[in-house]
Design an enzyme around this catalytic site. Structure first.
Site, PDB file in Angstrom:
ATOM      1  N   GLY A   1      -1.899 -15.128  -4.925  1.00 21.60           N
ATOM      2  CA  GLY A   1      -1.793 -13.929  -3.945  1.00 21.60           C
ATOM      3  C   GLY A   1      -2.780 -13.278  -3.511  1.00 21.60           C
ATOM      4  O   GLY A   1      -2.779 -12.255  -2.682  1.00 21.60           O
TER       5      GLY A   1
ATOM      6  N   VAL B   1       0.917  -1.231  -0.061  1.00 21.73           N
ATOM      7  CA  VAL B   1       0.011   0.046  -0.116  1.00 21.73           C
ATOM      8  C   VAL B   1       0.903   1.324   0.075  1.00 21.73           C
ATOM      9  O   VAL B   1       0.636   2.073  -0.686  1.00 21.73           O
ATOM     10  CB  VAL B   1      -1.041   0.101   0.905  1.00 21.73           C
TER      11      VAL B   1
ATOM     12  N   GLY C   1     -10.852  -1.733   0.796  1.00 22.30           N
ATOM     13  CA  GLY C   1      -9.878  -1.235  -0.014  1.00 22.30           C
ATOM     14  C   GLY C   1     -10.268  -0.283  -0.679  1.00 22.30           C
ATOM     15  O   GLY C   1     -10.351   0.878  -0.177  1.00 22.30           O
TER      16      GLY C   1
ATOM     17  N   GLU D   1     -10.475   5.441   5.746  1.00 25.79           N
ATOM     18  CA  GLU D   1     -11.311   4.738   4.670  1.00 25.79           C
ATOM     19  C   GLU D   1     -10.775   3.485   4.167  1.00 25.79           C
ATOM     20  O   GLU D   1     -11.472   2.417   4.021  1.00 25.79           O
ATOM     21  CB  GLU D   1     -11.286   5.943   3.359  1.00 25.79           C
TER      22      GLU D   1
ATOM     23  N   ASP E   1     -10.757 -11.307   9.795  1.00 30.44           N
ATOM     24  CA  ASP E   1     -10.581 -10.028   9.010  1.00 30.44           C
ATOM     25  C   ASP E   1     -12.038  -9.392   8.805  1.00 30.44           C
ATOM     26  O   ASP E   1     -12.228  -8.136   9.060  1.00 30.44           O
ATOM     27  CB  ASP E   1      -9.803 -10.465   7.755  1.00 30.44           C
TER      28      ASP E   1
ATOM     29  N   VAL F   1      -6.653  20.232  -4.327  1.00 30.63           N
ATOM     30  CA  VAL F   1      -6.629  20.908  -2.840  1.00 30.63           C
ATOM     31  C   VAL F   1      -5.718  22.367  -3.038  1.00 30.63           C
ATOM     32  O   VAL F   1      -5.645  22.929  -2.091  1.00 30.63           O
ATOM     33  CB  VAL F   1      -5.838  19.953  -2.193  1.00 30.63           C
TER      34      VAL F   1
ATOM     35  N   LYS G   1     -13.611  -5.485  10.107  1.00 30.74           N
ATOM     36  CA  LYS G   1     -14.457  -4.546   9.289  1.00 30.74           C
ATOM     37  C   LYS G   1     -15.946  -4.241   9.574  1.00 30.74           C
ATOM     38  O   LYS G   1     -16.303  -2.990   9.451  1.00 30.74           O
ATOM     39  CB  LYS G   1     -14.224  -5.045   7.937  1.00 30.74           C
TER      40      LYS G   1
ATOM     41  N   LYS H   1      -7.149  -1.666   9.589  1.00 27.68           N
ATOM     42  CA  LYS H   1      -8.587  -2.289  10.165  1.00 27.68           C
ATOM     43  C   LYS H   1      -8.085  -2.858  11.517  1.00 27.68           C
ATOM     44  O   LYS H   1      -8.909  -2.756  12.362  1.00 27.68           O
ATOM     45  CB  LYS H   1      -9.084  -3.272   9.022  1.00 27.68           C
TER      46      LYS H   1
ATOM     47  N   VAL I   1     -11.407  -0.546   5.494  1.00 29.56           N
ATOM     48  CA  VAL I   1     -12.516  -1.264   4.977  1.00 29.56           C
ATOM     49  C   VAL I   1     -12.729  -1.363   3.440  1.00 29.56           C
ATOM     50  O   VAL I   1     -12.877  -0.379   2.840  1.00 29.56           O
ATOM     51  CB  VAL I   1     -13.788  -0.916   5.704  1.00 29.56           C
TER      52      VAL I   1
END
Length: 433
Positions: free
Chosen positions: A188, A15, A135, A130, A202, A34, A206, A106, A133
């Site tokens: 994977g 990530v 992805g 965000e 898991d 922004v 969530k 999470k 949960v």
């Protein structure tokens, strides 16, 4: 305010690498959103010398967390190292240093979310999660902003891609659980140790986060009733197909009169249900609101760029708050006391598969037991078995309390004509007649 925002990144794995890639490749889009540049200033890693898929200068890398957490130039800390205690300590330090925090963790939010949100409020900081949960599916912002004026009554979610992939392969290709799991690992989608995924842990984390946000109450992880998919058989999935049902690991959260239930369990869904069409590694959350009615959020539940997209959506939200001077104002404190439903207040349909002695009067003893418990049948299938003079019976009940279904399960196991109760699952929707 300076004309750029500095990011400190905790972690440069799947990530984290995606976050760096998005900031680098989407800089013009971010400036448009922004009004200033977004820059990565430093990244906490465990090994500076490690070969990585993403190219980044070593001057950005550090093994000292304080170089991120105590750097006065860093505005936002993005936590993607995973784990619980180390991440919790880092986030507390960041908030106490008046840095805003974005996390994809999470486990941490499920266990310590309320504590960390309180710390963020005390320091006038944003804490967004965000990506914790589903992805790349924007479900948390959908609940907290898009549906904020509604009263959410029910959530049903496929929030674990590993289990959804396994069940899809078992249902559609007839693979055994073991073969489907091995395929998921080879691709994977599943870890070498898949326990957290396949046993529902898991998904439970969530669902605790989702229920907390949807129902404005401090749902604890231990409030979530959990069972996994490791005992699901192809035989049950085949019977499900005959009944017009498909199996999914469903996270379920429901509230009535401020009394709630939250669970994760293998569930037979009618094929007409919107979640029944969600296949392979994809995630989806079905939401029923008092005003909006039914709506569904769907997309990839994991992966470098999908999850990084959710992280960066939070970063954009933080920067917009910085420019408006409203950081730390978006957290909504719990409104209601947590009250859990008791088994006699929880209702649903149930699927039972039994091996019954193939003798005269055996089935009448089953029907008598269910009649005594005031449980009626929606559908019955009966198949003789060639071995041991047994019959295989499939029963799908009408809606009944969990208290009654649990009692039926116990009494079936004690009934002499019942050789074995093979399986028992919840059912959502109507079976095929």
């Amino acid at each position: 305010m300076k004309n750029y925002v500095s990011i400190g990144l905790l972690g440069l794995g799947t990530v984290g690498s995606g976050v760096v890639q998005l900031i680098k490749n989407h800089q013009e889009d971010l400036i448009h959103q922004v009004g200033c540049e977004v820059r990565v200033k430093s990244i906490l890693v465990r090994d500076v010398e490690k070969d990585r898929d993403i190219q980044i200068g070593q001057t950005y890398l550090t093994t000292d967390a304080n170089e991120v957490l105590q750097d006065p130039e860093i505005d936002i800390v993005v936590e993607v190292i995973g784990g619980v205690e180390e991440a919790r300590e880092h986030i507390i330090q960041a908030l106490e240093a008046k840095k805003h925090v974005v996390t994809a963790n999470k486990d941490l939010i499920a266990l310590h979310g309320p504590e960390l949100q309180k710390k963020a409020i005390e320091n006038n900081c944003d804490l967004f999660f965000e990506a914790s949960v589903a992805g790349g599916v924007p479900i948390l912002r959908g609940l907290s902003e898009g549906l904020s004026s509604d009263r959410i009554q029910k959530l049903m979610g496929i929030v674990n891609g590993t289990t959804n992939y396994i069940l899809t392969k078992m249902d559609e290709d007839g693979l055994s659980y073991e073969t489907a799991l091995k395929e998921a690992q080879d691709l994977g989608f599943a870890e070498a140790d898949p326990t957290a995924d396949v046993e529902g842990l898991d998904a439970a984390r969530k669902m605790a986060i989702l229920a907390r946000l949807a129902f404005h109450t401090n749902v604890e992880l231990e409030d979530v009733e959990v069972s996994g998919i490791s005992n699901v058989s192809v035989e049950d999935l085949n019977y499900g197909q005959k009944l017009g049902l498909t199996m999914k690991l469903i996270g379920h959260a429901h509230i009535d009169n401020q009394q709630l239930e939250v669970s994760v369990q293998p569930t037979f869904l009618a094929k007409s249900h919107p979640l029944a069409a969600v296949k392979n590694e994809y995630n989806a959350v079905y939401v029923n609101g008092e005003a909006v009615g039914e709506t569904m959020f769907y997309g990839p539940g994991a992966g470098s760029l999908p999850t990084a997209t959710a992280v960066m959506a939070d970063v954009v939200a933080v920067v917009k708050n910085m420019r408006l001077g409203v950081n730390g104002k978006s957290v909504v404190a719990p409104r209601f006391e947590r009250v859990l439903k008791t088994p006699d207040q929880r209702f649903g349909k149930h699927y039972f598969r039994l091996h019954l002695q193939d003798e005269v009067g055996a089935f009448s003893k089953i029907t008598s037991l269910f009649n005594e418990l005031d449980i009626s049948f929606e559908q019955i299938l009966q198949t003789p078995l060639s071995k041991d003079e047994l019959a295989e019976i499939i029963i799908v009940t009408h809606r009944v309390s969990m208290e009654s279904s649990q009692k039926a399960l116990m009494e079936l196991r004690d009934l002499p004509v019942v050789k074995e109760v093979i399986s028992h699952y919840s059912v959502e929707g109507d079976v095929k007649k």
